[in-house]
Design an enzyme around this catalytic site. Sequence first.
Site, PDB file in Angstrom:
ATOM      1  NE  ARG A 140     -20.466  17.833 -58.618  1.00  0.00           N
ATOM      2  CZ  ARG A 140     -19.756  19.179 -59.131  1.00  0.00           C
ATOM      3  NH1 ARG A 140     -20.613  20.295 -59.600  1.00  0.00           N
ATOM      4  NH2 ARG A 140     -18.698  19.175 -60.234  1.00  0.00           N
ATOM      5  CG  HIS A 162     -14.011  17.108 -57.986  1.00  0.00           C
ATOM      6  ND1 HIS A 162     -14.701  15.806 -58.767  1.00  0.00           N
ATOM      7  CD2 HIS A 162     -14.246  18.090 -58.301  1.00  0.00           C
ATOM      8  CE1 HIS A 162     -15.713  16.781 -59.584  1.00  0.00           C
ATOM      9  NE2 HIS A 162     -15.300  18.038 -59.415  1.00  0.00           N
ATOM     10  CD  GLN A 208     -11.249  18.990 -61.878  1.00  0.00           C
ATOM     11  OE1 GLN A 208     -13.027  18.562 -62.598  1.00  0.00           O
ATOM     12  NE2 GLN A 208     -10.455  18.540 -63.140  1.00  0.00           N
ATOM     13  CG  ASP A 261     -11.278  24.128 -55.558  1.00  0.00           C
ATOM     14  OD1 ASP A 261     -12.025  24.534 -56.519  1.00  0.00           O
ATOM     15  OD2 ASP A 261     -11.471  23.516 -54.604  1.00  0.00           O
ATOM     16  CB  CYS A 307     -11.311  21.716 -60.318  1.00  0.00           C
ATOM     17  SG  CYS A 307     -11.948  22.596 -58.908  1.00  0.00           S
ATOM     18  NE  ARG A 311     -14.354  16.398 -64.328  1.00  0.00           N
ATOM     19  CZ  ARG A 311     -15.248  17.095 -64.193  1.00  0.00           C
ATOM     20  NH1 ARG A 311     -14.818  18.113 -63.263  1.00  0.00           N
ATOM     21  NH2 ARG A 311     -16.669  16.422 -63.295  1.00  0.00           N
TER      22      ARG A 311
HETATM   23  N1  NVA Z   1     -13.871  22.598 -54.026  1.00  0.00           N
HETATM   24  C1  NVA Z   1     -15.077  22.320 -54.553  1.00  0.00           C
HETATM   25  C2  NVA Z   1     -15.187  21.947 -56.089  1.00  0.00           C
HETATM   26  C3  NVA Z   1     -15.791  22.107 -57.202  1.00  0.00           C
HETATM   27  C4  NVA Z   1     -16.035  21.458 -58.514  1.00  0.00           C
HETATM   28  C5  NVA Z   1     -16.575  22.634 -54.628  1.00  0.00           C
HETATM   29  O1  NVA Z   1     -16.867  21.967 -54.454  1.00  0.00           O
HETATM   30  O2  NVA Z   1     -17.193  23.917 -54.536  1.00  0.00           O
HETATM   31  N1   CP Z   2     -14.465  20.915 -61.977  1.00  0.00           N
HETATM   32  C1   CP Z   2     -16.268  20.893 -62.014  1.00  0.00           C
HETATM   33  O1   CP Z   2     -16.434  19.940 -61.211  1.00  0.00           O
HETATM   34  O2   CP Z   2     -17.359  21.470 -62.143  1.00  0.00           O
HETATM   35  P1   CP Z   2     -18.797  21.950 -62.052  1.00  0.00           P
HETATM   36  O3   CP Z   2     -19.070  22.656 -60.623  1.00  0.00           O
HETATM   37  O4   CP Z   2     -19.054  22.500 -63.398  1.00  0.00           O
HETATM   38  O5   CP Z   2     -19.190  20.378 -62.610  1.00  0.00           O
END
Ligand code: NVA
Ligand code: CP
Length: 307
Positions: free
Chosen positions: A101, A128, A131, A223, A263, A291
């Site tokens: 990540r 993502h 997801q 989101d 998500c 997931r």
């Molecule tokens: N768009 C959000 C998704 C979190 C799972 C982010 O990147 O923070």
């Molecule tokens: N949806 C998702 O990726 O959640 P986290 O940021 O908690 O991993």
Amino acid sequence: MTRHFLKDDDISSSEQQEILELALKLKKAPYSVKTFAGPKTVAVIFDKTSTRTRVSFAVGISDLGGYPLIIESQGSQLGVKESIADTAKVLERQVAQIVWRTYAQAGLEEMAQNSNAPVINALSDEYHPCQLLADLLTIQEHKGTLAGLKLAYIGDGNNMANSYLLAGVTAGMHVSIATPNGYSPDEAVVIRAKELAKTTGGSVSVSDSPAEAVTGVDVVATDTWVSMGQESEKKDRIAAFKGFTLDAELLAKAKSDAIVLHCLPAYRGYEISADVIDGSQSVIWDEAENRLHAQKALMVWLAERAK
Ligand code: NVA
Ligand code: CP
């Protein structure tokens, strides 16, 4: 050649379907496949915070007989004292797969270019894709199919919007995105999604009208308006996204049996109202559980193709 999963269209329509079918099998028989028996180690690296991704990869890797090595990048040399390429060359000698990540998509590409171990994008600023595998699995379970369904995404043209575009049309879905002006999804991603849609029977539309996007759809998704790394823009963003809350009035324009996805983490009262996210059309807890199953299938599928 080693396959990596850095963005949604790194897999074809038939490969996406194969992974989703395997996910359903693993959901029914969680301990039936021991891809990482040994135990082999899978590195799971976090440059950003996480609950779902951390838990689902850790549980999934252990279900598959392996050992999840969770690395907080602040405690490693990665990116600061050591290049991504050198890190990749160290990791690939010792771990079966690398889950990461991070911020820039280019970093994931560099990791993949330097690793014979499959690299998985566990969220970047741009995509993502893990997801989306979970979201597609959830839609398939609730609707029985994917191709031909209509999906609307309301809100920020962020990593989730980009992934809905690419993964949605790969599955043959009709994807409509509504964002405020100035917050549209990446233009290159929209062009790529339109190209892909020609081969899958799907379609893409992008507008600034939530009502138009949601009318008659089977699936409605949203989101956060403030993604990780954008915290300093919070105030401006909340002002810009006025009118883009997924609330009961907006949801009523979708099909009466439409399902709602998010998500998570969610900010009730901002991108989604509490009555919608906690209401009868919401399938967010199935989505969060999926997931695990989707990522296990992805890791098994990639392991079968690794050098
Ligand atoms: N768009 C959000 C998704 C979190 C799972 C982010 O990147 O923070
Ligand atoms: N949806 C998702 O990726 O959640 P986290 O940021 O908690 O991993």
